[in-house]
Write a protein that holds these residues in place. Structure first.
Motif, PDB file in Angstrom:
ATOM      1  N   TYR A   1       0.874  -1.175   0.000  1.00 45.45           N
ATOM      2  CA  TYR A   1       0.000   0.000   0.000  1.00 45.45           C
ATOM      3  C   TYR A   1       0.911   1.225   0.000  1.00 45.45           C
ATOM      4  N   GLN A   2       0.819   2.004  -1.074  1.00 47.05           N
ATOM      5  CA  GLN A   2       1.691   3.160  -1.226  1.00 47.05           C
ATOM      6  C   GLN A   2       0.873   4.439  -1.376  1.00 47.05           C
ATOM      7  N   LYS A   3       1.426   5.497  -0.848  1.00 46.68           N
ATOM      8  CA  LYS A   3       0.805   6.818  -0.983  1.00 46.68           C
ATOM      9  C   LYS A   3       1.913   7.862  -1.067  1.00 46.68           C
ATOM     10  N   ASN A   4       1.865   8.670  -2.141  1.00 42.47           N
ATOM     11  CA  ASN A   4       2.877   9.707  -2.369  1.00 42.47           C
ATOM     12  C   ASN A   4       4.296   9.131  -2.329  1.00 42.47           C
TER      13      ASN A   4
ATOM     14  N   TYR B   1       3.133   2.227   3.136  1.00 40.96           N
ATOM     15  CA  TYR B   1       2.493   2.223   4.450  1.00 40.96           C
ATOM     16  C   TYR B   1       2.044   0.822   4.892  1.00 40.96           C
TER      17      TYR B   1
ATOM     18  N   VAL C   1      -1.825   5.113   8.698  1.00 35.03           N
ATOM     19  CA  VAL C   1      -2.354   5.939   7.622  1.00 35.03           C
ATOM     20  C   VAL C   1      -3.835   5.610   7.529  1.00 35.03           C
ATOM     21  N   GLN C   2      -4.663   6.571   7.223  1.00 34.00           N
ATOM     22  CA  GLN C   2      -6.108   6.361   7.142  1.00 34.00           C
ATOM     23  C   GLN C   2      -6.634   5.642   8.382  1.00 34.00           C
TER      24      GLN C   2
END
Length: 285
Positions: free
Chosen positions: A8-11, A15, A38-39
């Motif tokens: 799970y990747q963000k920017n 994560y 995250v979230q």
């Protein structure tokens, strides 16, 4: 063919991560499940759901070799015990999802060969020995572990798992031995071997012991049998996973830790995800 990974990747930052390794002919082992916040801390659940969705979609294809998914975890590890263990306890069908408790004992090799007492033998398991093992486990646990490991049904080396690993430049095999007294099966010792990179907390590079006759088998005799198989490992200490836990407890044998072996029949993967979302009140969107 032998590993799956979900991140799970963000920017550009990771994560959450989960991986699976094809541990046995038709069974995959979840490992390295980790996440950071995250979230609302849901990254761990997100990658778990993605992996289960993949299993749900793929297990119907015979070539996928995905009948079971399994995981080992410590009882005091709260996340897997609540998620994996919680489902097994709530669903209450060991043929859908089972939970078996092992003890972990690091075994130091003897300096010399250990000979078993007269009347005791340690040999490769016959089909009848494997049938006896399967019967014992079915009566004692009723779970999925023996089926997931491919034991007790056919020739333990049947299939392509070792060849698949060889093709990719890796090593994976397991061999089952029977420990008998006067031709009566007392225990089955499974020598699990893999490359160091696939060691997975020593769970796939260890000797798994299933004790069948509690009354006749002493720890001294079992130790001698283990010593005869320890030459398969290059390390000074050989990890031993012993089942059932009650054997070690009744003998007062000191052990280092415990592991649950969790096995899910992939046909119940949707039920598992439904449980997780309901139990932890997660948003399905």
């Amino acid at each position: 063919e032998i590993s799956k990974h979900v991140t799970y990747q963000k920017n550009g930052r990771i994560y959450g991560h989960i991986s699976m390794l094809r541990a046995y002919e038709r069974s995959w082992m979840i490992h390295h499940h980790a996440s950071r916040r995250v979230q609302r801390g849901l990254a761990g659940f997100i990658v778990l759901k993605q992996m289960m969705d993949y299993l749900n979609d793929m297990h119907g294809l015979p070539s996928a070799n995905m009948d079971y998914v399994m995981s080992y975890f410590r009882p005091q590890n709260k996340f897997p015990d609540r998620v994996f263990g919680g489902f097994a306890r709530a669903f209450r069908d060991p043929q859908a999802c089972s939970l078996d408790l092992f003890t972990y004992l690091p075994y130091t090799k003897f300096n010399c060969e250990s000979r078993l007492p007269e009347g005791w033998t340690l040999t490769l398991c016959s089909l009848f020995d494997l049938w006896e093992l399967n019967r014992f486990y079915s009566n004692y646990s009723g779970g999925l572990l023996i089926d997931a490991m491919g034991i007790g049904q056919t020739d333990p080396q049947e299939g392509s798992l070792r060849k698949v690993y060889d093709r990719h430049g890796f090593f994976r095999k397991w061999t089952a031995y029977s420990l008998k007294h006067e031709e009566e099966l007392n225990a089955v010792l499974i020598v699990d071997q893999s490359d160091i990179g696939f060691n997975l907390s020593e769970l796939l590079n260890a000797i798994k012991v299933v004790v069948i006759n509690f009354d006749d088998l002493s720890w001294n005799v079992l130790s001698m049998a283990i010593a005869q198989l320890a030459h398969n490992f290059d390390t000074e200490k050989v990890p031993i996973l012993c089942y059932p836990f009650q054997y070690v407890e009744s003998r007062g044998i000191p052990y280092e830790k415990q592991y649950y072996a969790w096995v899910l029949n992939v046909r119940y993967g949707k039920k598992f995800i439904e449980y997780v979302y309901n139990k932890f009140r997660l948003n399905r969107e």
